[in-house]
Write a protein that holds these residues in place. Sequence first.
Motif, mmCIF file in Angstrom:
data_model
loop_
_atom_site.group_PDB
_atom_site.id
_atom_site.type_symbol
_atom_site.label_atom_id
_atom_site.label_comp_id
_atom_site.label_asym_id
_atom_site.label_seq_id
_atom_site.Cartn_x
_atom_site.Cartn_y
_atom_site.Cartn_z
ATOM 1 N N GLU A 1 0.817 -1.212 0.000
ATOM 2 C CA GLU A 1 0.000 0.000 0.000
ATOM 3 C C GLU A 1 0.854 1.267 0.000
ATOM 4 O OE1 GLU A 1 -3.860 1.874 2.326
ATOM 5 O OE2 GLU A 1 -2.615 0.386 3.360
ATOM 6 N N ALA A 2 1.935 1.277 0.780
ATOM 7 C CA ALA A 2 2.768 2.469 0.861
ATOM 8 C C ALA A 2 3.416 2.783 -0.484
ATOM 9 C CB ALA A 2 3.838 2.291 1.936
ATOM 10 N N THR A 3 3.824 1.752 -1.210
ATOM 11 C CA THR A 3 4.418 1.954 -2.528
ATOM 12 C C THR A 3 3.412 2.573 -3.482
ATOM 13 O OG1 THR A 3 5.919 0.081 -2.215
ATOM 14 C CG2 THR A 3 5.543 0.807 -4.475
ATOM 15 N N ALA A 4 2.192 2.043 -3.469
ATOM 16 C CA ALA A 4 1.139 2.586 -4.336
ATOM 17 C C ALA A 4 0.825 4.028 -3.968
ATOM 18 C CB ALA A 4 -0.113 1.722 -4.230
ATOM 19 N N ALA A 5 0.745 4.322 -2.689
ATOM 20 C CA ALA A 5 0.421 5.679 -2.252
ATOM 21 C C ALA A 5 1.514 6.663 -2.648
ATOM 22 C CB ALA A 5 0.207 5.696 -0.739
ATOM 23 N N LEU B 1 -2.915 2.858 -8.347
ATOM 24 C CA LEU B 1 -3.851 1.920 -7.733
ATOM 25 C C LEU B 1 -3.146 0.889 -6.851
ATOM 26 C CD1 LEU B 1 -6.208 1.204 -10.771
ATOM 27 C CD2 LEU B 1 -6.808 2.470 -8.698
ATOM 28 N N TRP B 2 -3.812 0.563 -5.756
ATOM 29 C CA TRP B 2 -3.408 -0.548 -4.894
ATOM 30 C C TRP B 2 -4.489 -1.624 -5.048
ATOM 31 C CZ3 TRP B 2 -4.604 -1.375 0.835
ATOM 32 C CH2 TRP B 2 -3.828 -2.431 1.349
ATOM 33 N N PRO B 3 -4.273 -2.611 -5.940
ATOM 34 C CA PRO B 3 -5.347 -3.533 -6.318
ATOM 35 C C PRO B 3 -5.494 -4.708 -5.352
ATOM 36 C CG PRO B 3 -3.398 -3.984 -7.629
ATOM 37 C CD PRO B 3 -3.053 -2.818 -6.737
ATOM 38 N N GLY B 4 -6.729 -5.028 -5.020
ATOM 39 C CA GLY B 4 -6.999 -6.126 -4.118
ATOM 40 C C GLY B 4 -7.889 -7.188 -4.735
ATOM 41 N N VAL B 5 -7.975 -8.301 -4.021
ATOM 42 C CA VAL B 5 -8.881 -9.412 -4.343
ATOM 43 C C VAL B 5 -9.712 -9.664 -3.096
ATOM 44 C CG1 VAL B 5 -9.062 -11.834 -4.999
ATOM 45 C CG2 VAL B 5 -7.213 -10.418 -5.944
ATOM 46 N N SER B 6 -11.036 -9.686 -3.253
ATOM 47 C CA SER B 6 -11.902 -9.784 -2.086
ATOM 48 C C SER B 6 -12.918 -10.917 -2.214
ATOM 49 C CB SER B 6 -12.647 -8.457 -1.878
ATOM 50 O OG SER B 6 -13.573 -8.562 -0.818
#
Length: 212
Positions: free
Chosen positions: A95-99, A104-109
């Motif tokens: 997340e910190a890298t994306a920010a 985008l910080w992509p997730g799978v839910s």
Amino acid sequence: MTVTGAMAAAFAMAGLNSTAFAATTLSAGHVDVLDAEWDGAGFALHVHDEVNHVEYDPADAALSVPAAALVARPTGAQYAFLGTGAQVWALPQNEATAAAKNILWPGVSTEHLASGVFAGNTVQYRLGAVTRDGAATDDFSVYKVNGSTVDRYWDSGTTTTYKNKTFAVGAHDHANWVFEEPGTYKVNFTVTGTVGGVAKSATAQYTFTVSH
């Protein structure tokens, strides 16, 4: 998250975006690319903007992968599947890298899926056809780095392996979503779960725009 596209603000409080309007571009922040829901009879796949709390039909969302996502291609035999180019476009698992890059910080839910519904309390996300600018491509992959271990989730460059990934219901995960060339990618995913001995599934197509 940066959101563009007609009527995005109007639907921010309404939940699921309407297919009647132009696709919304999601370009930064936390977004669950694969987000499955179950209504008791069938699946639906959504793109979930976690920042603005908006769910989009995948057909209504374009996921931006800008030049800021360019990184040096990782070295080592475990990364051979990323081709031979000097750089790749990566939406990171961190997340910190994306920010820091404002990407985008992509997730799978599977957080919206309840326990006790699906066999083994698991579902599968399967990668289907992937195209870049209208032609089949081997330039897309998703993988997670755990220390020195590279866990390849999905890879368009293989014929049968790295196509199907199982997740427990009620889970949330992040990995690196990587593109080896610029262009417009159309990526198909299917969610499948077994209910009462019967396999249930839904398929959606996702659009990623990868730019210099």
